[in-house]
Scaffold this motif. Structure first.
Motif, PDB file in Angstrom:
ATOM      1  N   VAL A1280      -1.701   8.304 -45.773  1.00  0.00           N
ATOM      2  CA  VAL A1280      -0.538   9.054 -45.756  1.00  0.00           C
ATOM      3  C   VAL A1280       0.078   7.819 -44.674  1.00  0.00           C
ATOM      4  O   VAL A1280      -0.599   7.506 -43.763  1.00  0.00           O
ATOM      5  CB  VAL A1280      -0.824  10.160 -44.972  1.00  0.00           C
ATOM      6  CG1 VAL A1280       0.403  10.981 -44.663  1.00  0.00           C
ATOM      7  CG2 VAL A1280      -1.719  11.340 -45.743  1.00  0.00           C
ATOM      8  N   PRO A1281       1.444   7.360 -45.259  1.00  0.00           N
ATOM      9  CA  PRO A1281       2.247   6.668 -44.151  1.00  0.00           C
ATOM     10  C   PRO A1281       2.415   7.345 -43.016  1.00  0.00           C
ATOM     11  O   PRO A1281       2.557   8.374 -42.739  1.00  0.00           O
ATOM     12  CB  PRO A1281       3.316   6.147 -44.996  1.00  0.00           C
ATOM     13  CG  PRO A1281       2.876   6.519 -46.569  1.00  0.00           C
ATOM     14  CD  PRO A1281       1.928   7.773 -46.348  1.00  0.00           C
ATOM     15  N   LEU A1282       2.505   6.354 -41.999  1.00  0.00           N
ATOM     16  CA  LEU A1282       3.111   6.913 -40.557  1.00  0.00           C
ATOM     17  C   LEU A1282       4.400   7.575 -40.704  1.00  0.00           C
ATOM     18  O   LEU A1282       4.711   8.798 -40.169  1.00  0.00           O
ATOM     19  CB  LEU A1282       3.102   5.868 -39.600  1.00  0.00           C
ATOM     20  CG  LEU A1282       1.775   5.356 -39.268  1.00  0.00           C
ATOM     21  CD1 LEU A1282       2.007   3.909 -38.594  1.00  0.00           C
ATOM     22  CD2 LEU A1282       1.034   6.239 -38.329  1.00  0.00           C
ATOM     23  N   GLN A1283       5.191   7.143 -41.677  1.00  0.00           N
ATOM     24  CA  GLN A1283       6.564   7.810 -41.686  1.00  0.00           C
ATOM     25  C   GLN A1283       6.694   9.057 -42.350  1.00  0.00           C
ATOM     26  O   GLN A1283       7.565  10.028 -42.148  1.00  0.00           O
ATOM     27  CB  GLN A1283       7.542   6.946 -42.601  1.00  0.00           C
ATOM     28  CG  GLN A1283       7.874   5.388 -41.868  1.00  0.00           C
ATOM     29  CD  GLN A1283       6.611   4.619 -41.937  1.00  0.00           C
ATOM     30  OE1 GLN A1283       5.915   4.628 -42.614  1.00  0.00           O
ATOM     31  NE2 GLN A1283       6.641   3.804 -40.904  1.00  0.00           N
ATOM     32  N   LYS A1284       5.555   9.526 -43.060  1.00  0.00           N
ATOM     33  CA  LYS A1284       5.332  10.949 -43.750  1.00  0.00           C
ATOM     34  C   LYS A1284       4.539  11.817 -42.775  1.00  0.00           C
ATOM     35  O   LYS A1284       4.332  12.853 -43.390  1.00  0.00           O
ATOM     36  CB  LYS A1284       4.719  10.541 -45.163  1.00  0.00           C
ATOM     37  CG  LYS A1284       5.600   9.966 -46.295  1.00  0.00           C
ATOM     38  CD  LYS A1284       5.269  10.138 -47.486  1.00  0.00           C
ATOM     39  CE  LYS A1284       6.061   9.427 -48.733  1.00  0.00           C
ATOM     40  NZ  LYS A1284       5.433   9.564 -50.082  1.00  0.00           N
ATOM     41  N   LEU A1285       4.098  11.268 -41.905  1.00  0.00           N
ATOM     42  CA  LEU A1285       3.450  12.280 -41.028  1.00  0.00           C
ATOM     43  C   LEU A1285       4.125  13.347 -40.598  1.00  0.00           C
ATOM     44  O   LEU A1285       5.319  13.280 -40.030  1.00  0.00           O
ATOM     45  CB  LEU A1285       2.909  11.372 -39.701  1.00  0.00           C
ATOM     46  CG  LEU A1285       1.793  12.297 -38.770  1.00  0.00           C
ATOM     47  CD1 LEU A1285       0.390  12.461 -39.697  1.00  0.00           C
ATOM     48  CD2 LEU A1285       1.332  11.419 -37.602  1.00  0.00           C
ATOM     49  N   PRO A1286       3.616  14.490 -40.737  1.00  0.00           N
ATOM     50  CA  PRO A1286       4.583  15.836 -40.435  1.00  0.00           C
ATOM     51  C   PRO A1286       4.752  16.240 -39.052  1.00  0.00           C
ATOM     52  O   PRO A1286       5.775  16.977 -38.588  1.00  0.00           O
ATOM     53  CB  PRO A1286       3.923  16.886 -41.241  1.00  0.00           C
ATOM     54  CG  PRO A1286       2.394  16.726 -41.314  1.00  0.00           C
ATOM     55  CD  PRO A1286       2.501  14.955 -41.537  1.00  0.00           C
ATOM     56  N   VAL A1287       3.868  15.740 -38.049  1.00  0.00           N
ATOM     57  CA  VAL A1287       3.986  15.919 -36.933  1.00  0.00           C
ATOM     58  C   VAL A1287       4.060  14.698 -35.926  1.00  0.00           C
ATOM     59  O   VAL A1287       3.761  13.585 -36.575  1.00  0.00           O
ATOM     60  CB  VAL A1287       2.632  16.875 -36.413  1.00  0.00           C
ATOM     61  CG1 VAL A1287       2.601  18.141 -37.017  1.00  0.00           C
ATOM     62  CG2 VAL A1287       1.434  15.902 -36.475  1.00  0.00           C
TER      63      VAL A1287
END
Length: 1417
Positions: A1280-1287
């Motif tokens: 999961v890329p850091l930019q798509k991290l939901p929190v």
């Protein structure tokens, strides 16, 4: 067989025999089994002629068997000092045992220590002139009676020893010249006091050492040496403050063995008692001091140790206060309230201990502490204050532990109830009955701690009452019945149920079964053998059953046959008869099985019918007859009515087998004034008879009486509303009778409306159907004009102050009858639509519209919110004496005066009005707009807003009230459903109506399945009630997306998804109705009850509340959960989508669409579902199939829902420590998700976000340990890329990790290359940040932490991977927008460089220079 040892046996023989004895494991027994010879086998007898007649049996005799039964009072456990010695093991060697316990003369002599007797005085025998010692007689030498020291009787030998010790003590006092002065009673503090005298007041004169005797000292004068030791102790105590003494005492008590402390205290008490006795028996001291002179006391170590004795005692239950020291005074002739006469036997000598009770009572003690105090009651059940001084002529004083206090405690009443004197048993039971009555009314809620009923039931009250019912004295039996009635029956509850009998569906009620789930004992059950519920109940003891269910416990103890015996044989007084009938009513309300047991009890109902519902009777001689036998009793008819609600078969037995139909004809054929009974009882009998008939008519039974009693019914119908009579107390009874008649006519009308359908079904032979009832539609058509005429007269009564209350009471019954009539009219073949529409228009203009506009109705609408049980949860909560094993309705006169069933409640009138309007607008849709005022009133809108925000709980005390309020809310929503499409003003409130409909769905109770089905079909998925889909809702969702894009993650666009969901609303409704198809039988049974299909109704008892509401609170997730339970659990989630059952993909898509719609526009509907449950339910998308989550519509919808769960306000409420409903813990679910991800994820980013969410720092470390310890393989694909991290990333890195095992796993995954930035950037940044913060942390910690820190720091410094080494050493701060996920230093800061040098012992500058050579990447 073992033999007895002989004198010729050697030591080896004895050892051999003992070894045989120990190995055999036998022990001597006191039980002697005498085996009688078997003559059939040729055995010879003993020849004893006395026992020849018993020779055919074996005889077991037990020596020393007592003649009387032992006491049932549990004795304290005895501790044996020889218990350890008597324990033997099989593998123990007998020789070693003998060696260990050898008592040979050599062993004895080796342990002899000679005692120093140089200072022991030698007492020569007195010189006498007799050759032999004088024989001691009882009357000489030693006084009889009780000991003055201990207050208990002592044997002659004990008194001799005490006198000898006293003489020796006096002799030693003479020889050592030490005077012993007894303590003054005035200077000794109370035993319960925690205060000490000041050290300045502690002694100048010594009492002498109480523990150190000086014996055994090898010096010349041991007494002087002991006195010296004692004085040193005194000097040390005098130099200490009171706090220091107490602190030293506590320290000693903590160090010493408790048995040693007890020995010291007992020894000190004996010494002090001996010194007191010596002072009494000797004269003045040898040092010339005057006897009796007051001396300051010296506090010894033993006395200091004894000061806090009372602080270690456990607090007693009940009334306690500080006790003052009691000074015992000897009773003389002058103290006696009488003068002993010479001719009185055994009164020539005073015995003080036996005459203590003749003294005057001391005054009651005042409260001196804040401890709990034992409750005491008078004979009427009132609580007596402990400080109140009541006169003795009231009879409240007794010879208990506290004779000066008036009243009886519960323990004393229990003891008194088992007295041999029947009057005392009667008094105790009647007092308990009064206490229970007052406790149930809440009289003790503010003054007593805990529940009186729970305390009594735990103490065995139920068994006490059951035993007392078997008492042969009628007075005791009557008192037991009174107490049983007080325990089981609540008059307020019965009045509440009777008051709602004439409401809409008011005849139905919930069984009063405990809702607590019984704990099943699975340890004793075999896996292959499954016991039925009946077998489990039979296996339980009476105590276990009664502890879980009081009524079931009584039934198991055969209370019904005993009640039958009392009614049939004893024939008690009227009060006892009424109490027993009320008890039977309460037992009947328990359940259908309890009602069946009442009916099946031999001769019980026969006795009730023949004695209290006779076919003929003579008029009573007085208004209050001395006996109820042979007279009609209203309570007996009520018992029949409540029995009838248990089921149609029970009702049929009552009507036909027991002669209930003849009793109904007899009581209803004449007016109440002609029944030859007291006026009130006559009206009550007539009312209960009509109610019983209404119950029978609700099953389609006893309708043939309608034709026989039609003239009586018409006469009664035309006689009211009656003006107020001169006797005001009769008017409420007349109103209740009128309501019962209208309820009967309503049920008869429903039954007549089903005649045509049943007749057609019988002619076509379509399956099994009940026979047509004897009453047809033509028999009831003549009632409608009469009822309308009476309704108009009732409307006129609203304008007269004297008839307002009676008119408001009768209006609901009239409206319900008209609703029943018009609901059945369109189903008849004689229905004429045009004439019906004209009738409805006339009814609306002449009656309904004036009624709606009346001031009284407006006032009731304004009181909706204040009388609501939904908006006011405290108005119907359980009472202070609520007991789980004895559920009730918590109807209290004070609490429900302004409640839903109060006298001024608007619910019966408004519910019947909305019911009639729903029927009318269903036939004549053009009349709907005329009633819009009932929806647009400010009071109604405020009430609906409050209902939309409420969260009621499900209990017996609330369920029966919530059920009636649910009827009103459902009918109000039905009217809104007809008005929203045609009235623009009502359409503006469509979203409010939709919210209320969604909110009440999880509230609907068992039996309301038809209401839930109608809401699903008409309102829940109706586009007209979701105006956001057509008027700006989609645009608002698009604007919200722009705001969310400012965050760390961009969720899927909501507007297209919501638009698709709005267009699919009919499909969504079909999906949910399909998944609720399993409850079709319940829906049909509920429909028969709500629509008045009386021939198909099975019972008026609603389903048990333990089943829970009609729908689960998370019903929107039902298709998703259903698919997971069918496929995911059984096959491990490995089935592909194309192999799932047909329609599964569409079902999951519809479920997710509905959930997204609710999360976006109706979030209040999902408020009852906690966030952890939402996350767990949504996880079923990944666990139900191997590739279902990869389908494009499922992927988009699941991502949007996951974005809603990660909003800041929702994320703050997400608590993963709470187990989701249906799961043991969230960790188990997370473990399944990890395994599923490793198997089928294909590196999906959405699935990865699901796994990353529980890894936040604020959640348990067990889930992070599971990832880095058991499932490290997924670190390669969790990209999961850091930019798509939901929190935010800070949620994973703050605060720093403190788990050493987890830090070790972080470091190992980084060093071994299992965790790489290219594979798992999020967890790589998290691991680097935590390891860096740990190795450079300079906060003091435990040695283990310091060792681990130095080890990780050294390993990091000497890493060969320069990139990883640079990240771990130069990491600065986490930064989600950066490429690495954290910021780095260009070179190691000086502070960290010095720390590195210090920890690793490097040369100055070497660490910094090497670090500067490291690049961050």
């Amino acid at each position: 067989m073992l033999r007895r040892p002989k004198n010729t046996d050697s030591e080896d023989d004895l050892l051999r025999e003992q070894e045989r004895f120990l190995s055999s494991g036998t022990s001597p027994s006191i039980v002697n089994v005498v085996r009688r010879p078997d003559k059939r086998r040729g055995e010879q007898g003993t020849g004893d002629p006395e026992n020849s007649e018993d020779s055919q049996r074996d005889i077991v005799t037990i020596e020393d068997l007592p003649d009387e039964m032992p006491s049932l009072t549990p004795a304290p456990p005895k501790k044996s000092r020889f218990k350890k010695v008597q324990v033997h093991f099989e593998d123990e060697d007998a020789e070693e045992t003998l060696d260990r316990h050898d008592s040979h003369i050599s062993a004895v002599l080796s342990r002899i220590v000679e005692r120093d007797t140089s200072t022991v005085p030698i007492c020569l025998p007195a010189v006498t002139g007799f050759a032999f010692p004088k024989v001691m007689h009882r009357s000489e030498g030693v006084t009889q009676g009780k000991s003055t020291v201990s207050g208990t009787r002592k044997s002659l030998f004990a008194r001799q020893i005490a006198a000898q010790r006293t003489k020796e003590g006096g002799l030693r006092s003479k020889q050592t010249s030490i005077s012993v002065v007894p303590k003054e009673p005035q200077s000794v503090e109370s035993p319960t006091s925690m205060e000490l005298e000041k050290p300045s007041g502690i002694g100048s004169v010594s009492v002498g050492p109480l523990l150190v005797s000086g014996q055994g000292l090898g010096q010349g004068d041991s007494a002087l040496e002991s006195l010296k030791i004692h004085r040193e102790n005194q000097a040390r105590l005098e130099g200490m403050t009171q706090e220091e003494i107490l602190e030293e005492q506590r320290r000693l008590l903590a160090q010493l063995d408790p048995r040693m402390v007890g020995f010291v205290r007992a020894h000190k008490g004996q010494k002090m008692a001996g010194s007191d006795l010596a002072e009494q028996t000797t004269s003045c001291g040898q040092n010339g001091e005057v006897r009796g002179q007051k001396k300051p006391l010296v506090v010894s170590a033993a006395s200091v140790m004894d000061i806090t004795d009372t602080s270690q005692e456990p607090p007693q239950v009940g009334m306690e206060d500080t006790e003052e020291p009691e000074t015992t005074q000897q009773i003389t002739d002058e103290d006696l309230p009488f003068k002993p006469q010479k001719d009185w036997v055994h009164m020539d000598k005073l015995e003080p201990d036996k005459l203590e009770w003749t003294k005057e009572l001391p005054p009651p003690r005042r409260k001196g502490t804040k401890k709990d105090m034992q409750a005491r009651f008078d004979f009427t059940g009132n609580l007596i204050p402990p400080s109140e001084d009541l006169p003795t002529h009231l009879g409240l004083h007794h010879h208990g532990d506290e004779p000066e206090l008036a009243g009886y405690s519960l323990q004393e009443l229990f003891m008194l109830s088992r007295s041999l004197v029947f009057r005392q048993r009667t008094l105790a039971l009647s007092t308990l009955a009064n206490i229970i009555t007052k406790a149930r009314s809440g009289a003790f809620a503010s003054v007593l701690k805990g529940s009186v009923l729970s305390t009594l039931l735990d103490a065995g009250l139920l068994f006490l009452l059951r035993f007392s019912l078997d008492d042969g004295v009628e007075g005791v039996m009557a008192a037991a019945v009174q107490a049983l009635r007080a325990l089981l029956v609540s008059t307020d509850d019965e009045d509440g149920l009777d008051g709602t009998f004439s409401w809409l569906l008011g005849m139905a009620s919930f069984p009063l079964l405990p809702t607590t789930q019984e704990e099943e004992d699975e340890e004793d059950e075999d896996e292959d053998v499954k016991e039925t519920q009946k077998e489990k109940e039979e296996r339980k003891s009476d105590h276990e059953v009664a502890r879980q269910d009081v009524v079931k416990g009584l039934l198991k103890m055969n209370v019904l046959p005993r009640i039958r015996y009392i009614l049939e044989v004893v024939r008690p007084s009227p009060r006892v008869v009424l109490d027993l009938l009320e008890v039977l009513v309460r037992i009947t309300r328990h359940s259908t099985s309890a009602a069946a047991q009442v009916v099946d009890c031999p001769r019980l109902m026969d006795t009730v019918m023949s004695e209290f519902l006779p076919s003929s009777w003579a008029p009573p001689s007085s208004p209050a007859p001395q006996s109820l036998y042979g007279l009609p009793v209203a309570m007996a008819m009520k018992l029949l009515r409540v029995l009838g609600t248990a089921g149609r078969h029970v009702c049929a037995r009552l009507l036909h087998s027991l002669g209930g139909k003849e009793r109904l004809s007899l009581l209803l054929a004449v007016e109440p004034s002609e029944l030859l009974l007291e006026a009130g009882e006559a009206f009550r009998c007539s009312t209960e008879a009509y109610r019983m008939w209404a119950v029978a008519a609700s099953y389609g039974q006893a309708c043939n009486l309608y034709s026989d009693l039609y003239p009586v019914l018409m006469k009664a119908l035309q006689s009211f509303p009656r003006p107020i009579s001169s006797t005001g107390h009769v008017l409420p009874l007349e109103l209740q009778r009128a309501q019962a008649i209208l309820t009967l006519l309503t049920q008869v009308t429903h039954t007549a409306g089903c005649h045509q359908e049943l007749k057609a079904a019988l002619a076509s032979s379509q399956g099994e159907c009940p026979p047509p009832p004897p009453v047809a539609w033509g028999h009831v058509t003549g009632l409608q004009p009469t009822v309308i005429g009476q309704l108009k007269g009732c409307m006129k009564g609203l304008c007269e102050a004297g008839q307002l209350e009676s008119s408001l009471s009768l209006l609901p019954s009239y409206l319900l009858y008209l609703g029943a009539f018009y609901s059945q009219l369109p189903l008849q073949s004689s229905f004429r639509p045009v004439e019906c529409l004209q009738e409805l228009e006339s009814l609306t203009s002449e009656i309904l519209l004036p009624l709606i506009s009346h001031q009284a109705v407006h006032r009731m609408i304004g009181n909706l919110k204040s009388h609501s049980a939904v908006c006011n949860p405290l108005s119907c909560g359980p009472g202070p004496e609520a007991v789980a094993s004895l559920p009730g309705l918590a109807c209290s006169g004070e609490r429900n005066s302004s409640g839903l069933v109060g006298p001024g409640s608007p619910f019966p009138l408004l519910t019947s009005l909305y019911y009639l309007l729903d029927i009318i607008t269903g036939i004549h849709k053009g009349l709907a707009k005329k009633f819009s005022v009932l929806l647009l009133t400010d009071s109604v809108l405020a009430y609906l807003h409050s209902c939309a925000q409420a969260m009621p709980t499900l209990t017996h005390s609330r369920a029966w009230l919530l059920r009636h309020e649910h009827h009103l809310l459902y009918l109000l929503l039905r009217l809104a459903h007809r008005l929203v499409p045609v009235d623009p003003e009502v359409a503006k409130q469509a979203s409010l109506f939709h919210q209320v409909a969604l909110v009440i769905l999880p509230w609907l109770l068992p039996g309301s399945e038809y209401v839930a089905h109608e809401l699903f079909s008409s309102i829940i998925f109706n586009q007209a009630f979701i105006p956001e889909g057509a008027s700006g809702g989609l645009e608002a969702a698009a604007l919200a997306e722009l705001h969310l894009q400012e965050g760390v993650s961009t969720p899927p666009p909501l507007a297209p998804l919501l638009r698709d969901a709005c267009t699919q609303l009919p499909s969504l409704r079909g999906c949910y109705l399909t998944h609720l198809a399993h409850s079709e039988p319940l829906v049909l049974a509920s429909r028969n009850r709500h629509l008045g299909r009386t021939p198909w109704l099975r019972s008026l008892l609603l389903p048990d509340l333990s089943l829970g509401p009609s729908l689960p609170s998370d019903w929107p997730y039902l298709p998703l959960i259903s698919l997971y339970e069918r496929m995911g659990q059984s096959d491990g989630g490995g089935i592909e989508t194309e192999f799932l059952p047909a329609g599964s993909l569409a079902s999951v898509t519809h479920c997710l669409q509905w959930l997204l719609l609710l999360e976006s526009w109706r979030e209040v509907a999902l408020r009852v579902v906690p966030p952890v449950a939402k996350l767990a339910r949504l996880a079923c998308v990944f666990l139900a199939s191997s590739d279902l989550f990869l389908e494009p519509p499922v992927q988009r919808l699941t991502g949007a829902l996951f974005g809603a769960l990660t909003r800041p306000q929702v994320l703050a409420a997400l608590d993963l420590g709470v187990p989701p409903p249906g799961q043991a813990s969230f960790h188990d679910l997370y473990t399944a998700l990890l395994a599923q991800y490793e198997a089928v994820s294909f590196g999906d980013a959405l699935f990865g976000c699901f796994l990353l969410l529980p890894l936040q720092r604020r959640y348990s470390a067990t889930m992070r340990l599971a990832v880095f310890g058991e499932h490290m393989g997924l670190l390669r694909s969790l990209g999961v890329p850091l930019q798509k991290l939901p929190v935010p990333l800070e949620n994973y890195t703050c605060p720093p990790e403190d788990s050493l095992p987890l830090l070790g796993l972080y470091f190992r995954a980084l060093v071994t290359g299992t965790l790489r930035r290219a594979w798992c950037p999020v967890l790589y940044a998290v691991a680097v940040a935590h390891v860096n913060a740990f190795i450079f942390s300079q906060q003091p910690a435990a040695q283990e932490v310091e060792v681990t820190r130095r080890s990780l720091l050294r390993k990091t410094y000497y890493l060969t991977d320069e990139v990883l080494r640079g990240h771990l050493l130069l990491c600065k701060l986490p930064q989600q927008q950066s490429e690495l996920g954290f910021l780095t230093y260009e070179q190691l800061p000086p502070l960290r460089a010095r720390w590195l040098e210090k920890e690793l012992g490097l040369e100055e500058g070497s660490g910094a220079g090497r670090s500067r050579a490291v690049t961050p990447d």
